[in-house]
Design a protein around this motif. Structure first.
Motif, PDB file in Angstrom:
ATOM      1  N   LEU A   1       0.740  -1.393  -0.119  1.00  0.00           N
ATOM      2  CA  LEU A   1      -0.003   0.019   0.080  1.00  0.00           C
ATOM      3  C   LEU A   1       0.825   1.303  -0.047  1.00  0.00           C
ATOM      4  O   LEU A   1       0.439   2.236  -0.413  1.00  0.00           O
ATOM      5  CB  LEU A   1      -0.918  -0.086   1.278  1.00  0.00           C
TER       6      LEU A   1
ATOM      7  N   GLU B   1      -6.720 -11.358  -3.978  1.00  0.00           N
ATOM      8  CA  GLU B   1      -8.063 -11.423  -4.289  1.00  0.00           C
ATOM      9  C   GLU B   1      -8.907 -11.058  -3.246  1.00  0.00           C
ATOM     10  O   GLU B   1      -9.806 -10.215  -3.417  1.00  0.00           O
ATOM     11  CB  GLU B   1      -8.337 -12.947  -4.841  1.00  0.00           C
ATOM     12  N   ILE B   2      -8.613 -11.692  -2.014  1.00  0.00           N
ATOM     13  CA  ILE B   2      -9.633 -11.510  -0.901  1.00  0.00           C
ATOM     14  C   ILE B   2      -9.522  -9.890  -0.535  1.00  0.00           C
ATOM     15  O   ILE B   2     -10.548  -9.450  -0.282  1.00  0.00           O
ATOM     16  CB  ILE B   2      -9.036 -12.444   0.261  1.00  0.00           C
ATOM     17  N   SER B   3      -8.426  -9.325  -0.682  1.00  0.00           N
ATOM     18  CA  SER B   3      -7.965  -7.931  -0.243  1.00  0.00           C
ATOM     19  C   SER B   3      -8.408  -6.811  -1.420  1.00  0.00           C
ATOM     20  O   SER B   3      -8.278  -5.662  -1.320  1.00  0.00           O
ATOM     21  CB  SER B   3      -6.484  -7.764   0.003  1.00  0.00           C
ATOM     22  N   LYS B   4      -8.865  -7.530  -2.552  1.00  0.00           N
ATOM     23  CA  LYS B   4      -9.292  -6.785  -3.533  1.00  0.00           C
ATOM     24  C   LYS B   4      -8.380  -5.668  -4.278  1.00  0.00           C
ATOM     25  O   LYS B   4      -8.517  -4.480  -4.289  1.00  0.00           O
ATOM     26  CB  LYS B   4     -10.472  -5.693  -3.227  1.00  0.00           C
ATOM     27  N   PHE B   5      -6.982  -6.194  -4.166  1.00  0.00           N
ATOM     28  CA  PHE B   5      -6.098  -5.327  -4.438  1.00  0.00           C
ATOM     29  C   PHE B   5      -5.729  -4.822  -5.935  1.00  0.00           C
ATOM     30  O   PHE B   5      -5.132  -4.146  -6.634  1.00  0.00           O
ATOM     31  CB  PHE B   5      -4.491  -5.954  -4.030  1.00  0.00           C
TER      32      PHE B   5
ATOM     33  N   LEU C   1      -8.164  -3.268  -7.037  1.00  0.00           N
ATOM     34  CA  LEU C   1      -8.674  -1.961  -7.079  1.00  0.00           C
ATOM     35  C   LEU C   1      -7.696  -0.954  -7.019  1.00  0.00           C
ATOM     36  O   LEU C   1      -7.794   0.217  -7.540  1.00  0.00           O
ATOM     37  CB  LEU C   1      -9.663  -1.759  -5.909  1.00  0.00           C
ATOM     38  N   LEU C   2      -6.443  -1.233  -6.754  1.00  0.00           N
ATOM     39  CA  LEU C   2      -5.242  -0.306  -6.458  1.00  0.00           C
ATOM     40  C   LEU C   2      -4.034  -0.681  -7.438  1.00  0.00           C
ATOM     41  O   LEU C   2      -3.495   0.249  -8.051  1.00  0.00           O
ATOM     42  CB  LEU C   2      -4.522  -0.485  -5.045  1.00  0.00           C
TER      43      LEU C   2
ATOM     44  N   GLY D   1     -12.744  -8.202  -0.263  1.00  0.00           N
ATOM     45  CA  GLY D   1     -13.184  -6.426  -0.158  1.00  0.00           C
ATOM     46  C   GLY D   1     -11.949  -5.896   0.395  1.00  0.00           C
ATOM     47  O   GLY D   1     -10.948  -6.371   0.967  1.00  0.00           O
ATOM     48  N   LEU D   2     -11.915  -4.585  -0.038  1.00  0.00           N
ATOM     49  CA  LEU D   2     -10.589  -3.810   0.289  1.00  0.00           C
ATOM     50  C   LEU D   2     -10.693  -3.542   1.685  1.00  0.00           C
ATOM     51  O   LEU D   2     -11.459  -3.276   2.369  1.00  0.00           O
ATOM     52  CB  LEU D   2     -10.685  -2.445  -0.414  1.00  0.00           C
TER      53      LEU D   2
ATOM     54  N   ILE E   1      -8.145   2.189   3.592  1.00  0.00           N
ATOM     55  CA  ILE E   1      -7.227   2.529   2.493  1.00  0.00           C
ATOM     56  C   ILE E   1      -7.711   3.485   1.557  1.00  0.00           C
ATOM     57  O   ILE E   1      -7.054   4.302   1.099  1.00  0.00           O
ATOM     58  CB  ILE E   1      -6.965   1.039   1.679  1.00  0.00           C
ATOM     59  N   ARG E   2      -9.110   3.256   1.002  1.00  0.00           N
ATOM     60  CA  ARG E   2      -9.474   4.182   0.128  1.00  0.00           C
ATOM     61  C   ARG E   2     -10.975   4.669   0.572  1.00  0.00           C
ATOM     62  O   ARG E   2     -11.729   3.957   0.906  1.00  0.00           O
ATOM     63  CB  ARG E   2     -10.009   3.347  -1.071  1.00  0.00           C
TER      64      ARG E   2
ATOM     65  N   GLN F   1     -14.673   4.075  -0.630  1.00  0.00           N
ATOM     66  CA  GLN F   1     -14.729   2.228  -1.203  1.00  0.00           C
ATOM     67  C   GLN F   1     -16.147   2.037  -0.762  1.00  0.00           C
ATOM     68  O   GLN F   1     -16.737   2.347   0.463  1.00  0.00           O
ATOM     69  CB  GLN F   1     -13.673   1.672  -0.344  1.00  0.00           C
TER      70      GLN F   1
END
Lengths: 107, 389
Positions: A63, A90-94, A96-97, B300-301, B305-306, B309
């Motif tokens: 991050l 996948e589980i942390s939805k990275f 998106l970043l 899920g993020l 962090i954002r 979201q």
């Protein structure tokens, strides 16, 4: 975790291998310092195929990399993640970043 | 010892033990000239032991052959008289065989000074040992204080968790058997779980893990607990609650910090679980009727962090005798357990554990799931089970 860094035509390639955990904190910060001082790269490719394991502290380091790269207008790609690392992404939805490039299976 | 900030090693209490009056006088004079102003003297072992009943010297300089005691026996008697403190013990001797010296060192002396003493060297050694002793004592006191503070903080963290009385009451009021195991590591960490009753039919359960170890992660978990209390009006609305919490944490967390979070609302009226997750380890839904284990989608993020979201809730049926198992990542990120091993455990649970409730289930989980991994835990371990009546 081992990191070998090289640069080609504005693409900073970091070959990563081993376990990426809290203990890599100092080591990874040196890598971040290198990015901070870099004025030529437009893309960072983290080659992750050989990362066996990542813990939550290491996700935090990614991050920091994300934020630093964003400030400098550099895009970050996580390439070839597999196994536990892939599941964590996948589980942390990275996705998106980061730009996620899946592992290319040959043969 | 006095306040460490104002403490000077020249205030240290030094006890000289020697039956030779001239030698004692020489040592006294050398120490006085160097600035040491708290020097005691004993002319025999028995005199030394008497003084040790009322004084706690930082250093003892003793001749190794006294009329009423000698050699290792002398060292043993002095050290056993100092059982509540640890002075630097230095031997003064006119002669000693190398083998004898080794025995003395093994018995507890830290140095040996040969007579006749060379004053400058003698004083340098005394100062060196006292500086080391002072540093060691300060470090030991600091360690003791920090350990006590950490123990108190861990106790406070435990106090945030639902207690047995609350769990029993909720079983009666909502028909849900809830058990939680929280096994902290020696240091503090950021695990937290809790229950928020929404109304007569709805009950929320959450599990949170702030990234990192130590006090910083624990403090953030305290803050999250406080924020959830403030957001109690949203307790029955998982999606809205998580979005709001995330927004607040984005302001609070430093770069690189985040929290994984699971928040689920059980509705015992229409037999559903509405949940939302921010990167928590996949909860396991064990369907009693179908004898099936479903690994719930918990992608899920993570929080913090954002800022904007979205966290969209999901609804699953949750019928009588169904189980939900929540756990922190420490369970599947150690040398002895991974996700495959966890699934094997759930198979066993379906065979043997599913009929258990209350304390029995807690003991079953502790014995079969948590205990085998406790010695290798590097992070707090939380395991929560919810079984519908």
């Amino acid at each position: 975790m081992e990191i070998q860094v090289s640069e080609q035509s504005g693409i900073l390639i970091a070959l990563c291998s081993g376990r990426f955990t809290f203990v890599d904190n100092q080591h990874f910060r040196q890598f971040l310092k290198r990015i901070e001082l870099n004025n030529t790269a437009h893309t960072i490719r983290l080659e992750c195929e050989k990362i066996d394991f990542i813990d939550s502290a290491a996700l935090g380091m990614l991050l920091i990399l994300h934020d630093l790269a964003q400030e400098k207008g550099i895009r970050v790609m996580l390439c070839g993640a597999q196994g536990q690392f892939q599941r964590m992404i996948e589980i942390s939805k990275f996705d998106l970043l980061f730009i996620i490039e899946p592992l290319m299976r040959h043969g | 010892m006095a306040n460490p900030a104002s403490y000077s090693m020249y205030d240290s209490v030094i006890l000289i033990v020697d039956d030779d009056e001239d030698d004692r006088a020489l040592v006294m004079e050398s120490l006085a000239r160097a600035g040491f102003n708290n020097v005691l003297q004993a002319h025999s072992l028995s005199h030394c032991l008497e003084l040790l009943e009322v004084h706690r010297p930082e250093m003892i300089l003793t001749e190794m052959i006294l009329p009423d005691g000698a050699d290792t026996r002398l060292i043993e008697q002095i050290t056993s008289a100092c059982n509540t403190f640890s002075p630097v013990l230095i031997a003064l001797t006119g002669m000693a065989h190398p083998g004898q010296r080794v025995e003395w060192f093994r018995a507890g002396i830290v140095d040996l000074l040969l007579k006749p003493l060379f004053t400058d060297e003698f004083i340098i050694k005394i100062e060196m040992h006292l500086q080391r002793q002072t540093a060691y004592q300060m470090l030991a006191r600091y360690h003791e204080r920090v350990s006590a503070e950490l123990a108190a903080a861990r106790h406070m963290q435990h106090a945030l968790l639902p207690d047995d009385a609350m769990l029993t009451a909720l079983t009666q009021s909502h028909g849900l058997h809830i058990n939680g195991l929280f096994l902290p590591t020696a240091e503090m960490a950021g695990d937290l779980w809790g229950i928020i009753p929404c109304d007569n039919n709805q009950l929320a359960i959450y599990s949170c893990d702030v990234v990192g170890h130590g006090v910083a992660a624990a403090i953030q978990s305290f803050r999250i607990h406080a924020m959830l209390r403030e957001l109690s009006s949203l307790a029955a609305h998982p999606s809205h609650l998580l979005c709001t919490l995330n927004h607040k944490l984005c302001d609070l967390f430093e770069r690189g910090q985040f929290a994984t979070f699971f928040y689920g609302v059980f509705n015992t009226d229409n037999h559903t679980l509405t949940y939302v997750s921010a990167g928590a380890p996949s909860p396991l839904h064990i369907s009693h009727e179908q004898q099936q284990i479903i690994s719930l989608n918990s992608a899920g993020l993570p929080l913090g962090i954002r800022r904007n979201q979205e966290y969209i809730s999901q609804i699953i049926p949750f019928f009588s005798q169904d189980t939900l198992l929540l756990y922190s990542d420490a369970l599947i990120e150690n040398d002895h357990c991974d996700e495959a091993r966890l699934m094997e455990w759930v198979d066993d649970y379906l065979q043997y554990g599913v009929a258990q409730t209350g304390q029995n289930l807690k003991d079953y989980i502790l014995k079969t799931l948590a205990t085998p991994y406790m010695p290798t835990l590097e992070d707090d371990l939380t395991v929560i089970s919810v079984v519908a009546s």
